[in-house]
Write a protein that holds these residues in place. Structure first.
Motif, PDB file in Angstrom:
ATOM      1  N   LEU A  52     -58.104 -24.474 -17.464  1.00  0.00           N
ATOM      2  CA  LEU A  52     -57.762 -23.392 -18.387  1.00  0.00           C
ATOM      3  C   LEU A  52     -56.354 -23.541 -18.951  1.00  0.00           C
ATOM      4  O   LEU A  52     -56.124 -23.322 -20.139  1.00  0.00           O
ATOM      5  CB  LEU A  52     -57.904 -22.037 -17.675  1.00  0.00           C
ATOM      6  CG  LEU A  52     -59.332 -21.617 -17.298  1.00  0.00           C
ATOM      7  CD1 LEU A  52     -59.301 -20.319 -16.505  1.00  0.00           C
ATOM      8  CD2 LEU A  52     -60.195 -21.469 -18.545  1.00  0.00           C
ATOM      9  N   VAL A  53     -55.394 -23.924 -18.093  1.00  0.00           N
ATOM     10  CA  VAL A  53     -53.998 -24.011 -18.521  1.00  0.00           C
ATOM     11  C   VAL A  53     -53.751 -25.244 -19.383  1.00  0.00           C
ATOM     12  O   VAL A  53     -53.111 -25.179 -20.441  1.00  0.00           O
ATOM     13  CB  VAL A  53     -53.055 -23.996 -17.297  1.00  0.00           C
ATOM     14  CG1 VAL A  53     -51.620 -24.315 -17.727  1.00  0.00           C
ATOM     15  CG2 VAL A  53     -53.110 -22.644 -16.608  1.00  0.00           C
ATOM     16  N   TYR A  54     -54.263 -26.402 -18.942  1.00  0.00           N
ATOM     17  CA  TYR A  54     -53.910 -27.654 -19.611  1.00  0.00           C
ATOM     18  C   TYR A  54     -54.906 -28.087 -20.684  1.00  0.00           C
ATOM     19  O   TYR A  54     -54.583 -28.929 -21.518  1.00  0.00           O
ATOM     20  CB  TYR A  54     -53.768 -28.767 -18.574  1.00  0.00           C
ATOM     21  CG  TYR A  54     -52.561 -28.573 -17.682  1.00  0.00           C
ATOM     22  CD1 TYR A  54     -51.284 -28.857 -18.136  1.00  0.00           C
ATOM     23  CD2 TYR A  54     -52.701 -28.061 -16.404  1.00  0.00           C
ATOM     24  CE1 TYR A  54     -50.180 -28.661 -17.340  1.00  0.00           C
ATOM     25  CE2 TYR A  54     -51.594 -27.855 -15.579  1.00  0.00           C
ATOM     26  CZ  TYR A  54     -50.334 -28.159 -16.056  1.00  0.00           C
ATOM     27  OH  TYR A  54     -49.242 -27.967 -15.258  1.00  0.00           O
TER      28      TYR A  54
ATOM     29  N   ALA B   6     -54.405 -21.683 -21.855  1.00  0.00           N
ATOM     30  CA  ALA B   6     -54.297 -20.291 -21.416  1.00  0.00           C
ATOM     31  C   ALA B   6     -52.841 -19.964 -21.099  1.00  0.00           C
ATOM     32  O   ALA B   6     -52.131 -20.797 -20.518  1.00  0.00           O
ATOM     33  CB  ALA B   6     -55.162 -20.070 -20.176  1.00  0.00           C
ATOM     34  N   PRO B   7     -52.339 -18.806 -21.483  1.00  0.00           N
ATOM     35  CA  PRO B   7     -50.957 -18.431 -21.171  1.00  0.00           C
ATOM     36  C   PRO B   7     -50.709 -18.488 -19.660  1.00  0.00           C
ATOM     37  O   PRO B   7     -51.545 -18.013 -18.875  1.00  0.00           O
ATOM     38  CB  PRO B   7     -50.831 -17.002 -21.701  1.00  0.00           C
ATOM     39  CG  PRO B   7     -51.912 -16.885 -22.736  1.00  0.00           C
ATOM     40  CD  PRO B   7     -53.030 -17.745 -22.245  1.00  0.00           C
ATOM     41  N   MET B   8     -49.571 -19.045 -19.267  1.00  0.00           N
ATOM     42  CA  MET B   8     -49.280 -19.222 -17.845  1.00  0.00           C
ATOM     43  C   MET B   8     -49.271 -17.889 -17.103  1.00  0.00           C
ATOM     44  O   MET B   8     -49.771 -17.796 -15.979  1.00  0.00           O
ATOM     45  CB  MET B   8     -47.934 -19.936 -17.673  1.00  0.00           C
ATOM     46  CG  MET B   8     -47.554 -20.216 -16.220  1.00  0.00           C
ATOM     47  SD  MET B   8     -48.768 -21.234 -15.345  1.00  0.00           S
ATOM     48  CE  MET B   8     -48.548 -22.787 -16.180  1.00  0.00           C
ATOM     49  N   ALA B   9     -48.686 -16.855 -17.723  1.00  0.00           N
ATOM     50  CA  ALA B   9     -48.607 -15.548 -17.047  1.00  0.00           C
ATOM     51  C   ALA B   9     -50.006 -14.989 -16.788  1.00  0.00           C
ATOM     52  O   ALA B   9     -50.304 -14.516 -15.677  1.00  0.00           O
ATOM     53  CB  ALA B   9     -47.799 -14.570 -17.897  1.00  0.00           C
ATOM     54  N   VAL B  10     -50.881 -15.070 -17.796  1.00  0.00           N
ATOM     55  CA  VAL B  10     -52.250 -14.556 -17.643  1.00  0.00           C
ATOM     56  C   VAL B  10     -52.999 -15.374 -16.596  1.00  0.00           C
ATOM     57  O   VAL B  10     -53.695 -14.828 -15.719  1.00  0.00           O
ATOM     58  CB  VAL B  10     -52.994 -14.596 -18.987  1.00  0.00           C
ATOM     59  CG1 VAL B  10     -54.459 -14.196 -18.803  1.00  0.00           C
ATOM     60  CG2 VAL B  10     -52.315 -13.679 -20.007  1.00  0.00           C
ATOM     61  N   ALA B  11     -52.860 -16.713 -16.692  1.00  0.00           N
ATOM     62  CA  ALA B  11     -53.541 -17.584 -15.739  1.00  0.00           C
ATOM     63  C   ALA B  11     -53.048 -17.351 -14.315  1.00  0.00           C
ATOM     64  O   ALA B  11     -53.835 -17.411 -13.358  1.00  0.00           O
ATOM     65  CB  ALA B  11     -53.342 -19.047 -16.132  1.00  0.00           C
TER      66      ALA B  11
END
Length: 577
Positions: free
Chosen positions: A193-195, A199-204
Motif C-alpha cells: 500500500l505504501v510503496y 498510501a499516506p504514511m500517517a493513514v497507513a
C-alpha cells in the motif's frame, strides 16, 4: 535506590548526551554539509538500495540492533550490581556505542553504502578486509543460529512422554507463533500500500496499528498451530532465506516499521510498570567486583572484563556496525537522518537496558518471596518481572501482559534474525568480489559468479545457521560476547582510520577503540584458559576445543588488525575523500 528515580536520572543523562554530544559529533564529522546525496538515491535498485522515510528506517534500525541483547545482557550482568551495570550502560551508550553506531552509518553512507569490510579495504588493506569479512561472517552465522533457536523455542509446543501436545503448557507459545505469522502478512500488505499504491504514511500507520491490535486479538483466541521447536527451526530457515533476498520494501522495511510499534509499546508498558511498582534496587548489590560461580573454590567472574562483554547491545555492540553499514546505510533518505536513527537508536536501547535492570530487581524480590514460583531465564525474568509489577497494582492482567511481552521479545529476535541473514549474505558476496576493481555479481565470471550470487550466498548462510542451531550452538556461545565486542573495536578502528585519512577529527574513537580491544583480548585469554583447563580435566566434548582454538585465532586477528589500523592512522598514508 528507587527504580523510578534511577530511570528518570538515566533518561535525563541520555537526553543530554544526545543533544550536546550528538550535535558536537555532527559538527566534527561534517554530517549534512555539502551536496552529498545518499546511496539510497544514487544507487537505488528497488531491492537493497531503497530510500525510506526516517520513522520507517528508525523502526528497521532499532528493531534490528535491539534483538535480545539489551534484555539478556543486563540480566546476565546483574550479579555485578545495579550501579556498575547502570554506569556502563550510560557511559558506554553515549561515548562508546552511540559513537560507534553513528560513525559506522555515516562512514558507510560516504562510501556508497558499502560495509565496514569494504571501508577497511579502502582505508587499510585488502588483507584486513578479508580477515574482517571472515570473522564477521562466522559471527553472523552464530547470531543466526542463536536467534533462530530462540524464536523456534518461543514458538515451539511442549510434548508429553506419549508424544501428545501439552496444550496448557504450549498455549502461550502457540499464541506468539500465530500472531507472528499474521504479522508477516500485514507487513506485506502495508509495504504494498505504501510503496506501490502511495498510501499516506500517517493513514497507513494508523491502519497498521489497528491491524496489529486485531491480529493480537485473533492470535490470543485462535492459535491452532502446535509444532515442535525442531520444525519451527526449519520454518524459520525458509522464512529468513526468503526475507534475505526479497526487496526491502516488500518485507524488511514494513515489517520492521510495524514491529517498532510493538517495541515502543513494550517500552511504554515497562515504564508504566516501573512507575507503578517503583522497584527497590537494593534487592541487588550496588557493585560486585567478582561474581562467585563456585562457592567451594571461590572461583568466579571478575568485573573486568566480563561486565563489558556481557552487557553489549545495551552499551556497545559490534553487531550494530554491521546493521548500520549493511542495511541502514542503503535506505537512509538524507544524511541528517543519521543522528536520530543511529545515535538516537543506540540511546533508546540504553533506556531498554535500564528498564531491564528494574525488572531484574523486581524479579529478585519476587523470587525471594515466592520460592515455589521463581522467575528463571531471560524471558521469564524480563516478561514476568514487568507483568508482575503491573499485576500487583492491577490484578488480573498478568497473563495478557506476559504474552504481549513475550511476543515483543520474539519480534525483537525475529527482526534481528532476518537482518543478520541479509547481512551475512552481503558479507559472503563481498568476500569474493574486489570492490576496487568495480566487481559486482553481475560482471564477474567463473566461481566468483556462482559464489557471489545472492541466492547461493543465502542458501549457504541459512543452512549453516540452522544446522549449527540444531546441533549445539550453545557449546560455543560463550565466545559470542568477546567476538561481538571485538567487532565493535574493529568497527571503531575502521571509522577512525577513514576520518583520519580525510583530515577529520577522529579522537573520539581512540579511547573507546583501545578499551574495547583490551576488553576483548583479556576476555578471550580468560575464556581460552578456562577451556584448556576443562580439556585437561578430561571428558570434554567438542565445544571447549573449538572455543580454545577460535579464542587464540581471534586474539591474533585483533592484534593484526589493530597494528595495521593504528599504523594507518599514525602514518596517514591513504587519502580518500
Amino acid at each position: 535506590m528507587n527504580g523510578l528515580l534511577l530511570l528518570i536520572i538515566s533518561v535525563a543523562v541520555l537526553v543530554v548526551g544526545y543533544i550536546f554530544y550528538g550535535r558536537w559529533l555532527c559538527r566534527q564529522w561534517g554530517v549534512g554539509e555539502g551536496d552529498h546525496p545518499t546511496p539510497a538515491h544514487t544507487m537505488e535498485d528497488g531491492i537493497d538500495y531503497v530510500p525510506a522515510p526516517a520513522p520507517v528506517l528508525m523502526g528497521h534500525h532499532f528493531s534490528s540492533i535491539a534483538g535480545a541483547g539489551p534484555i539478556t545482557g543486563p540480566i546476565g550482568a546483574a550479579g555485578f550490581g545495579w550501579l556498575a551495570c547502570t554506569l556502563w550502560i550510560l557511559i558506554g551508550g553515549i561515548f562508546f556505542g552511540g559513537v560507534h553506531d553513528f560513525g559506522a552509518l555515516f562512514a558507510s553512507v560516504r562510501h556508497g553504502g558499502r560495509s565496514i569490510g569494504e571501508i577497511i579495504s579502502v582505508n587499510m588493506s585488502k588483507r584486513a578486509k578479508m580477515l574482517f569479512l571472515i570473522f564477521s561472517y562466522l559471527t553472523l552465522i552464530l547470531v543466526v543460529a542463536a536467534f533462530a533457536s530462540i524464536v523456534a523455542g518461543t514458538f515451539g509446543a511442549t510434548f508429553d512422554e506419549s508424544g501428545a501436545v501439552n496444550i496448557e503448557a504450549s498455549t502461550a507459545n502457540a499464541r506468539v507463533a500465530m500472531v507472528s505469522l499474521l504479522f508477516i502478512l500485514i507487513a506485506i500488505v502495508f509495504g504494498f500500500l505504501v510503496y506501490r499504491r502511495n498510501a499516506p504514511m500517517a493513514v497507513a500507520s494508523v491502519a497498521g496499528i489497528v491491524a496489529i491490535v486485531a491480529i493480537i486479538a485473533i492470535g490470543m483466541n485462535f492459535h491452532p498451530i502446535y509444532l515442535s521447536s525442531h520444525t519451527w527451526m526449519w520454518i524459520c530457515g525458509v522464512y529468513i532465506a526468503i526475507a534475505s533476498v526479497t526487496p526491502v520494501w516488500i518485507l524488511l522495511q514494513p515489517r520492521d516499521y510495524l514491529s517498532s510499534f510493538l517495541l515502543y509499546a513494550m517500552l511504554a508498558l515497562a515504564v508504566v510498570a516501573v512507575v507503578l511498582a517503583r522497584p527497590d534496587m537494593s534487592s541487588m548489590a550496588a557493585v560486585n567486583f567478582k561474581v562467585i560461580t563456585n562457592p567451594d573454590t571461590g572461583a568466579g567472574n571478575p568485573i573486568f572484563p566480563v561486565l563489558f562483554t556481557t552487557i553489549a547491545c545495551g552499551a556497545i555492540s559490534g553487531f550494530h556496525s554491521l546493521v548500520s553499514s549493511g542495511t541502514t546505510s542503503k535506505q537512509l533518505d538524507k544524511e541528517t537522518d543519521a543522528k536520530p536513527i543511529a545515535y538516537g537508536g543506540m540511546l533508546l536501547e540504553c533506556v531498554l537496558a535500564i528498564l531491564t535492570l528494574c525488572a531484574v530487581a523486581y524479579a529478585f524480590k519476587w523470587n525471594a518471596e515466592n520460592p515455589d514460583a521463581t522467575l528463571a531465564g531471560a524471558t521469564a525474568i524480563f516478561g514476568g518481572g514487568l507483568a508482575h509489577m503491573i499485576d500487583d497494582s492491577i490484578p488480573g492482567t498478568y497473563d495478557i501482559l506476559y504474552t504481549l511481552l513475550v511476543l515483543t521479545y520474539s519480534a525483537f529476535c525475529l527482526t534481528s534474525l532476518d537482518t543478520a541473514t541479509r547481512l551475512a549474505r552481503f558479507m559472503f558476496q563481498e568476500f569474493w568480489l574486489d570492490g576496487s576493481k568495480g566487481e559486482t555479481p553481475e560482471n564477474v565470471t567463473g566461481y566468483k559468479k556462482v559464489l557471489s550470487n545472492p541466492y547461493v550466498a543465502t542458501l549457504i548462510t541459512v543452512v549453516l545457521g540452522v544446522l549449527l542451531g540444531l546441533n549445539g550452538y550453545e557449546k560455543i556461545w560463550a565466545l559470542f560476547g568477546s567476538a561481538n565486542q571485538l567487532l565493535a573495536g574493529l568497527g571503531l578502528l575502521a571509522v577512525a582510520t577513514w576520518l583520519g585519512n580525510i583530515g577529520k577529527n577522529n579522537k573520539m574513537f581512540l579511547f573507546p577503540m583501545g578499551f574495547m580491544l583490551i576488553v576483548t583480548i583479556a576476555s578471550l585469554l580468560i575464556n581460552t584458559k578456562n577451556q584448556i583447563s576443562t580439556i585437561s580435566n578430561g571428558g570434554a566434548d567438542w565445544g571447549p576445543y573449538v572455543q580454545a582454538i577460535l579464542g587464540v585465532l581471534l586474539v591474533v586477528l585483533a592484534v593484526i588488525l589493530a597494528i595495521e589500523g593504528i599504523a594507518t592512522i599514525v602514518n596517514g598514508k591513504k587519502k580518500n575523500a
